[in-house]
Design a protein around this motif. Structure first.
Motif, PDB file in Angstrom:
ATOM      1  N   LEU A 152       0.858  -1.180   0.000  1.00 60.64           N
ATOM      2  CA  LEU A 152       0.000   0.000   0.000  1.00 60.64           C
ATOM      3  C   LEU A 152       0.895   1.230   0.000  1.00 60.64           C
ATOM      4  O   LEU A 152       1.840   1.326   0.795  1.00 60.64           O
ATOM      5  CB  LEU A 152      -0.915   0.020   1.227  1.00 60.64           C
ATOM      6  N   SER A 153       0.604   2.164  -0.859  1.00 61.49           N
ATOM      7  CA  SER A 153       1.476   3.322  -1.020  1.00 61.49           C
ATOM      8  C   SER A 153       1.463   4.232   0.216  1.00 61.49           C
ATOM      9  O   SER A 153       0.392   4.621   0.688  1.00 61.49           O
ATOM     10  CB  SER A 153       1.058   4.134  -2.235  1.00 61.49           C
ATOM     11  N   PRO A 154       2.653   4.620   0.695  1.00 57.90           N
ATOM     12  CA  PRO A 154       2.728   5.603   1.774  1.00 57.90           C
ATOM     13  C   PRO A 154       2.722   7.033   1.236  1.00 57.90           C
ATOM     14  O   PRO A 154       2.729   7.990   1.998  1.00 57.90           O
ATOM     15  CB  PRO A 154       4.064   5.282   2.429  1.00 57.90           C
ATOM     16  N   ILE A 155       2.737   7.151  -0.102  1.00 58.09           N
ATOM     17  CA  ILE A 155       2.728   8.457  -0.761  1.00 58.09           C
ATOM     18  C   ILE A 155       1.345   8.695  -1.350  1.00 58.09           C
ATOM     19  O   ILE A 155       0.842   7.875  -2.129  1.00 58.09           O
ATOM     20  CB  ILE A 155       3.789   8.529  -1.871  1.00 58.09           C
ATOM     21  N   VAL A 156       0.727   9.794  -0.973  1.00 59.51           N
ATOM     22  CA  VAL A 156      -0.604  10.144  -1.478  1.00 59.51           C
ATOM     23  C   VAL A 156      -0.541  11.563  -2.031  1.00 59.51           C
ATOM     24  O   VAL A 156      -0.151  12.500  -1.325  1.00 59.51           O
ATOM     25  CB  VAL A 156      -1.669  10.052  -0.370  1.00 59.51           C
ATOM     26  N   GLY A 157      -0.885  11.701  -3.292  1.00 62.01           N
ATOM     27  CA  GLY A 157      -0.866  13.021  -3.904  1.00 62.01           C
ATOM     28  C   GLY A 157       0.512  13.653  -3.944  1.00 62.01           C
ATOM     29  O   GLY A 157       0.655  14.876  -3.850  1.00 62.01           O
ATOM     30  N   GLY A 158       1.549  12.829  -4.087  1.00 66.76           N
ATOM     31  CA  GLY A 158       2.912  13.341  -4.195  1.00 66.76           C
ATOM     32  C   GLY A 158       3.565  13.720  -2.885  1.00 66.76           C
ATOM     33  O   GLY A 158       4.621  14.373  -2.889  1.00 66.76           O
ATOM     34  N   ALA A 159       2.988  13.327  -1.751  1.00 64.55           N
ATOM     35  CA  ALA A 159       3.566  13.653  -0.450  1.00 64.55           C
ATOM     36  C   ALA A 159       3.329  12.497   0.515  1.00 64.55           C
ATOM     37  O   ALA A 159       2.344  11.765   0.379  1.00 64.55           O
ATOM     38  CB  ALA A 159       2.954  14.934   0.115  1.00 64.55           C
ATOM     39  N   PRO A 160       4.229  12.312   1.484  1.00 61.84           N
ATOM     40  CA  PRO A 160       4.008  11.253   2.462  1.00 61.84           C
ATOM     41  C   PRO A 160       2.799  11.565   3.337  1.00 61.84           C
ATOM     42  O   PRO A 160       2.552  12.724   3.674  1.00 61.84           O
ATOM     43  CB  PRO A 160       5.302  11.250   3.282  1.00 61.84           C
ATOM     44  N   VAL A 161       2.040  10.529   3.660  1.00 65.56           N
ATOM     45  CA  VAL A 161       0.892  10.721   4.545  1.00 65.56           C
ATOM     46  C   VAL A 161       1.367  11.196   5.912  1.00 65.56           C
ATOM     47  O   VAL A 161       0.740  12.031   6.556  1.00 65.56           O
ATOM     48  CB  VAL A 161       0.100   9.407   4.676  1.00 65.56           C
ATOM     49  N   ARG A 162       2.499  10.665   6.352  1.00 64.88           N
ATOM     50  CA  ARG A 162       3.066  11.033   7.646  1.00 64.88           C
ATOM     51  C   ARG A 162       4.578  10.858   7.550  1.00 64.88           C
ATOM     52  O   ARG A 162       5.074   9.986   6.856  1.00 64.88           O
ATOM     53  CB  ARG A 162       2.485  10.131   8.743  1.00 64.88           C
ATOM     54  N   GLY A 163       5.315  11.686   8.265  1.00 63.02           N
ATOM     55  CA  GLY A 163       6.754  11.494   8.317  1.00 63.02           C
ATOM     56  C   GLY A 163       7.498  12.179   7.190  1.00 63.02           C
ATOM     57  O   GLY A 163       7.014  13.120   6.574  1.00 63.02           O
ATOM     58  N   MET A 164       8.714  11.658   6.931  1.00 57.67           N
ATOM     59  CA  MET A 164       9.619  12.327   5.995  1.00 57.67           C
ATOM     60  C   MET A 164      10.071  11.377   4.893  1.00 57.67           C
ATOM     61  O   MET A 164      11.233  11.402   4.499  1.00 57.67           O
ATOM     62  CB  MET A 164      10.833  12.901   6.746  1.00 57.67           C
ATOM     63  N   ALA A 165       9.147  10.522   4.424  1.00 56.21           N
ATOM     64  CA  ALA A 165       9.523   9.573   3.377  1.00 56.21           C
ATOM     65  C   ALA A 165      10.080  10.273   2.154  1.00 56.21           C
ATOM     66  O   ALA A 165      10.971   9.755   1.473  1.00 56.21           O
ATOM     67  CB  ALA A 165       8.321   8.709   2.989  1.00 56.21           C
ATOM     68  N   ASP A 166       9.585  11.485   1.850  1.00 58.26           N
ATOM     69  CA  ASP A 166      10.079  12.201   0.680  1.00 58.26           C
ATOM     70  C   ASP A 166      11.552  12.529   0.808  1.00 58.26           C
ATOM     71  O   ASP A 166      12.307  12.463  -0.169  1.00 58.26           O
ATOM     72  CB  ASP A 166       9.260  13.470   0.438  1.00 58.26           C
ATOM     73  N   LYS A 167      12.002  12.869   2.031  1.00 57.85           N
ATOM     74  CA  LYS A 167      13.415  13.214   2.235  1.00 57.85           C
ATOM     75  C   LYS A 167      14.322  11.999   2.021  1.00 57.85           C
ATOM     76  O   LYS A 167      15.369  12.101   1.364  1.00 57.85           O
ATOM     77  CB  LYS A 167      13.619  13.770   3.648  1.00 57.85           C
ATOM     78  N   VAL A 168      13.935  10.858   2.584  1.00 56.14           N
ATOM     79  CA  VAL A 168      14.810   9.689   2.458  1.00 56.14           C
ATOM     80  C   VAL A 168      14.658   9.020   1.097  1.00 56.14           C
ATOM     81  O   VAL A 168      15.597   8.383   0.614  1.00 56.14           O
ATOM     82  CB  VAL A 168      14.580   8.687   3.613  1.00 56.14           C
TER      83      VAL A 168
END
Length: 319
Positions: free
Chosen positions: A228-244
């Motif tokens: 299940l994707s942790p990215i919704v609409g191009g941003a992480p739902v919670r946390g800093m997944a985009d950074k890592v």
């Protein structure tokens, strides 16, 4: 039904609560991330294992998603008064008890997997919780601080720095020498389905997969593997997944994360309805994809996410 779930912290724990509601009779084994583990005040702290244990056992602070409910911080205040650090990591008084018991048992020679089983005897989470490895693995993040690049523990990056600086590399130190904990490979081999919840794909699920033998066991198990994707609409739902994700060269999109896992590992992928446009891209990468609501707004919504994941697994199995 025998289900194996790879889980990080808050997202994984909340998904598991929904899975228990959606499949109450299933035999669920959770392989927990230990790359976030850290030694503080002479104690072994396992944030992700404890978050799963407390959440499913009814002891979690629901508002923040980690730590104990009805917590006090007298011990932390006293340690700060003595100048004993670090002051940025907020261990509560009730939480300290868990880490004391864990450290005592480890000191007596028990492996982390046996210690986790003993701690779960109190909390009765309704799943079998196994650390990914009994060996020490710590995720470190390369950042620029004070004019120089250096590695910091993931907890320092996330809790003290609040992911406010760019990450240039993410390294699960010790993972390449670690072995899967007893029961991990057996659970995967006996599973009917393997699920990747919306946990961080780099520092949670990615760290578990970095332990030699685990990724290979999942790929070779011959059962549906659905994420299940942790990215919704191009941003992480919670946390800093985009950074890592940026640190490992992956775009923060639902499709890119699926492709990061790859069709050699992943059979099915759920994206949120706002990312329905990514379905064809994921399918073109050889991964069956569906768009469904993926916001864990309440237990019923989370249970429906789990049902959709299991339904996609059945679709993969029948294909």
């Amino acid at each position: 039904m025998r289900i194996v779930v790879l889980a990080g912290g808050i997202g994984g724990a909340r998904f598991l609560r929904g899975l228990r509601q959606a499949a109450p009779d299933a035999d669920v084994t959770v392989i927990g991330n230990t790359g976030d583990d850290i030694h503080l005040f002479g104690l072994k702290v396992c944030p992700d294992l404890d978050t799963v244990m407390y959440t499913l056992g009814g002891g979690i602070d629901e508002e923040q998603g980690w730590g104990r409910a009805e917590e006090t911080f007298h011990l932390k205040e006293e340690l700060t008064a003595y100048g004993a650090g670090p002051s940025w990591f907020g261990l509560g008084d009730r939480d300290f008890a868990t880490h004391i018991v864990r450290t005592q048992m480890l000191g007596a020679g028990y492996p982390l997997s046996a210690v986790t089983e003993a701690l779960c005897d109190r909390w009765k989470p309704g799943v079998r919780l196994i650390p990914m490895s009994d060996d020490r693995v710590e995720t470190h993040v390369a950042v620029d601080l004070d004019g120089e690049r250096r590695a910091v523990h993931f907890q320092e990056y996330w809790v003290r720095l609040r992911a406010s600086v760019d990450a240039y590399a993410v390294v699960p130190v010790g993972a390449d020498q670690a072995k899967p904990a007893p029961g991990v490979l057996e659970a995967i081999a006996e599973a009917d389905v393997v699920l990747f919840p919306p946990s961080n794909p780099v520092v949670s699920i990615g760290t578990i997969l970095a332990v030699p033998g685990i990724r290979e066991a999942i790929a070779e198990a011959g059962v549906p593997v659905v994420g299940l994707s942790p990215i919704v609409g191009g941003a992480p739902v919670r946390g800093m997944a985009d950074k890592v994700l940026a640190a490992v060269g992956v775009e923060a999109t639902a499709a890119a994360v699926a492709e990061h896992y790859g069709s050699g590992l992943l059979d099915g992928w759920l994206v949120d309805t706002v990312d329905a446009g990514a379905v064809d891209q994921v399918a073109a990468a050889g991964i069956r994809c569906r768009a469904v609501p993926l916001m864990m707004t309440d237990p019923d919504a989370t249970a429906e996410m789990a049902r959709q994941a299991l339904a996609l697994a059945e679709e993969v199995r029948g294909a």
